[in-house]
Design an enzyme around this catalytic site. Structure first.
Site, PDB file in Angstrom:
ATOM      1  N   LYS A  19      -1.330   2.245  -7.029  1.00  0.00           N
ATOM      2  CA  LYS A  19      -1.159   1.115  -7.948  1.00  0.00           C
ATOM      3  C   LYS A  19      -2.528   0.482  -8.148  1.00  0.00           C
ATOM      4  O   LYS A  19      -3.020  -0.258  -7.296  1.00  0.00           O
ATOM      5  CB  LYS A  19      -0.176   0.088  -7.379  1.00  0.00           C
ATOM      6  CG  LYS A  19       0.242  -0.913  -8.447  1.00  0.00           C
ATOM      7  CD  LYS A  19       0.388  -2.307  -7.940  1.00  0.00           C
ATOM      8  CE  LYS A  19      -0.876  -3.030  -7.650  1.00  0.00           C
ATOM      9  NZ  LYS A  19      -1.795  -3.286  -8.775  1.00  0.00           N
ATOM     10  N   GLU A  23     -16.417 -16.337   1.234  1.00  0.00           N
ATOM     11  CA  GLU A  23     -17.050 -15.214   0.540  1.00  0.00           C
ATOM     12  C   GLU A  23     -17.456 -15.566  -0.889  1.00  0.00           C
ATOM     13  O   GLU A  23     -16.716 -16.217  -1.617  1.00  0.00           O
ATOM     14  CB  GLU A  23     -16.075 -14.024   0.512  1.00  0.00           C
ATOM     15  CG  GLU A  23     -16.666 -12.778  -0.105  1.00  0.00           C
ATOM     16  CD  GLU A  23     -15.710 -11.591  -0.056  1.00  0.00           C
ATOM     17  OE1 GLU A  23     -14.490 -11.788   0.062  1.00  0.00           O
ATOM     18  OE2 GLU A  23     -16.210 -10.450  -0.135  1.00  0.00           O
TER      19      GLU A  23
END
Ligand code: NAD
Length: 492
Positions: free
Chosen positions: A187, A393
């Site tokens: 996917k 991050e």
């Protein structure tokens, strides 16, 4: 800039590469509903793809299960030959695949070409490694017995892949699964389905049998549900954020699947004052700005020893201002758009937060003609640990530089984070390099290099950066079960 990607896609020799059909049980499914794929550099719709639903996924899982026995029984060399042929078809179509990657992901075309070669490399590598799933013979702990450990394919695997490396993250997972003897259902990210589906076409042309490799596109939450809850899926591999990785791990607990997770990074990049400054700046440029900063290996916390701090920041800023921002299909571009506007917005929030807390912002002037997905390369100096950019991050071309005094202090600061994917150390001292390679709490450490990834290395993180490894013999083992067999009384 508007229309550039559409024009390139119209000129593709392989018109089927933009058909946007899902691959289920050997058939190309156009779907009743279609999703628009957008060029992130312009916001323009460039193609559309099938929108699959749960019923399609259930159909795919059943087809994968049917295909498993024949695929696992094929000799590893035969499976390897198919993988090699898939890799060579990818290289033959490198230009078209790279054009698709750049059009939907945004990265500069040269980087997209590199990704195709990198991605094909995983297929070639696992083609050979599948023949080396040796198992073990164990010296017996009881008289007369013979002890064997075999490696056997785990069963149907599922791969949920991200948009930053839309091709290579598919082949890194599927190459290992297929070589191990497992069918795999992929996917891909909804943002980057075109290059993924084109690679799926080449898998079919290479001879991957019906049901063994399938690809469905659609809503990630809807399509991941059957993958998580169906007992026929034995292994799940995901690359993406820690937040989604945690949800998938929780979901997979119900059926106790093997889960491999490649999650976020927040790489520390340590520069000591004994190092050649040019070499360190070259390293940090590569480690920060590859994939326009949208890379889990990106140098996020750049710690520089105080005695060279000023000269490092000046040299880094001078190199950064040379970067050309633009559409990835334009030859001169170094930095493309962020694939998702949410990622660009996160960069802007981190810049504003750092500036408000006293960081010095060094950036080219904002170009109002660019669409909101663009973030201009930005250097933040005098960053402190309380700023957002130091704690979470950054997934864009924003570089945070922090001064440090001593080795001991910087190791504590580098390790003081829940992320542990990669770390970098630049030093001329062999002893220090060895000490730090031992002390840094990361799955991967580059010493005086920003370039270390590739098929033979165990890619993966410590702490909340992930579980398991991809690439290398460890990557193959993620798709295999160990079976211990004891032959009693056979040596008496
Ligand atoms: P994300 O984790 O939401 O998306 C990654 C992939 O996960 C997507 O392609 C999507 O198809 C899928 N996904 C999203 N939600 C899901 C769900 N609930 N169930 C199943 N699948 C789901 O990340 P994002 O918002 O696209 O990007 C934000 C952050 O993710 C980045 O800032 C970065 O930290 C991280 N990221 C890391 C990598 C990596 O290489 N490790 C790749 C992409 C994103």
């Amino acid at each position: 800039m508007v229309g550039l990607a559409s024009r390139h896609l119209q000129n593709l020799r392989r018109r089927d590469f933009v058909a946007g059909a899902a691959l289920i049980d050997g058939c190309w499914i156009a779907g009743e509903n279609r999703d628009v794929v957008v060029d992130p550099a312009t916001g323009e719709g460039i193609a559309d793809v099938a929108h699959c639903h749960v019923a399609d996924m259930n159909h795919a899982i059943a087809a994968a299960e049917r295909s498993f026995q024949a695929w696992r029984e094929l000799l590893p060399a035969r499976r390897g030959a198919i993988l090699k042929s898939w890799a060579s078809l990818m290289l033959d179509h490198s230009e078209e695949l790279a054009t698709l990657v750049t059009s939907e992901q945004g990265k500069p075309l040269a980087e997209a070409r590199h990704e195709i070669a990198y991605g094909a490399g995983f297929l070639e590598w696992f083609a050979a490694e599948g023949e080396r799933a040796y198992g073990e013979t164990i010296p017996s702990h009881q008289p007369g017995s013979l002890l064997h450990v075999r490696m056997q394919p785990i069963g149907v695997a599922a791969a949920i892949t991200p948009w930053n490396f839309p091709v290579a993250m598919i082949t890194r997972k599927a190459g290992a699964a297929l070589a191990a003897g497992c069918p795999v259902i992929v996917k891909p990210a909804p943002e980057t389905p075109l290059s993924a589906l084109a690679v799926a076409r080449l898998a079919v042309e290479a001879g991957v049998p019906r049901g063994v490799f399938q690809m469905l596109v659609g809503d990630p939450i809807e399509l991941s549900k059957p993958l998580l809850h169906d007992t026929r899926i034995r292994a799940l591999s995901f690359t993406g954020s820690t937040q989604v990785g945690r949800l998938l791990l929780e979901g997979a607990a119900e059926t106790v699947k093997r889960v491999s997770l490649e999650l976020g990074g927040h790489a520390p990049f340590l520069v000591f004052d004994d190092v050649d400054l040019d070499k360190a700046v070259k390293g940090v440029m590569a480690a920060k700005f590859a994939t326009s900063g949208q890379d889990c290996l990106a140098a996020n916390r750049i710690y520089v020893q105080k005695s060279i701090y000023g000269s490092f920041v000046d040299a880094f800023a001078a190199a950064m201002t040379q970067l050309k921002v633009g559409h990835g299909l334009e030859r001169s571009t170094d930095i493309g758009p962020m694939t998702k506007v949410s990622v660009a917005n996160k960069c802007r929030i981190q810049i504003e937060d750092a500036a408000a807390k006293g960081a010095r912002v060094i950036s080219a002037n904002q170009d109002a003609s660019l669409c909101p997905n663009f973030v201009l390369p930005t250097l933040l100096s005098d960053v402190t640990e309380d700023m957002l950019i130091a704690r979470e991050e950054t997934f864009g071309p924003v570089a945070a530089v922090l001064p440090f005094d001593s080795e001991e202090e910087v190791v504590t600061r580098a390790n003081g984070n829940e992320m542990g994917l990669a770390g970098y150390v630049y030093t001329d001292s062999l002893r220090r390099a060895l000490r730090l390679s031992e002390k840094i709490e990361c799955g991967m450490v580059g010493i005086n290099t920003a370039s270390f990834t590739g098929p033979p290395i165990p890619f993966g993180g410590w702490k909340q950066s992930g579980l398991g490894r991809e690439g290398s013999r460890h990557g193959l083992a993620e798709y295999m079960e160990l079976k211990y067999v004891c032959f009693g009384d056979v040596l008496a």
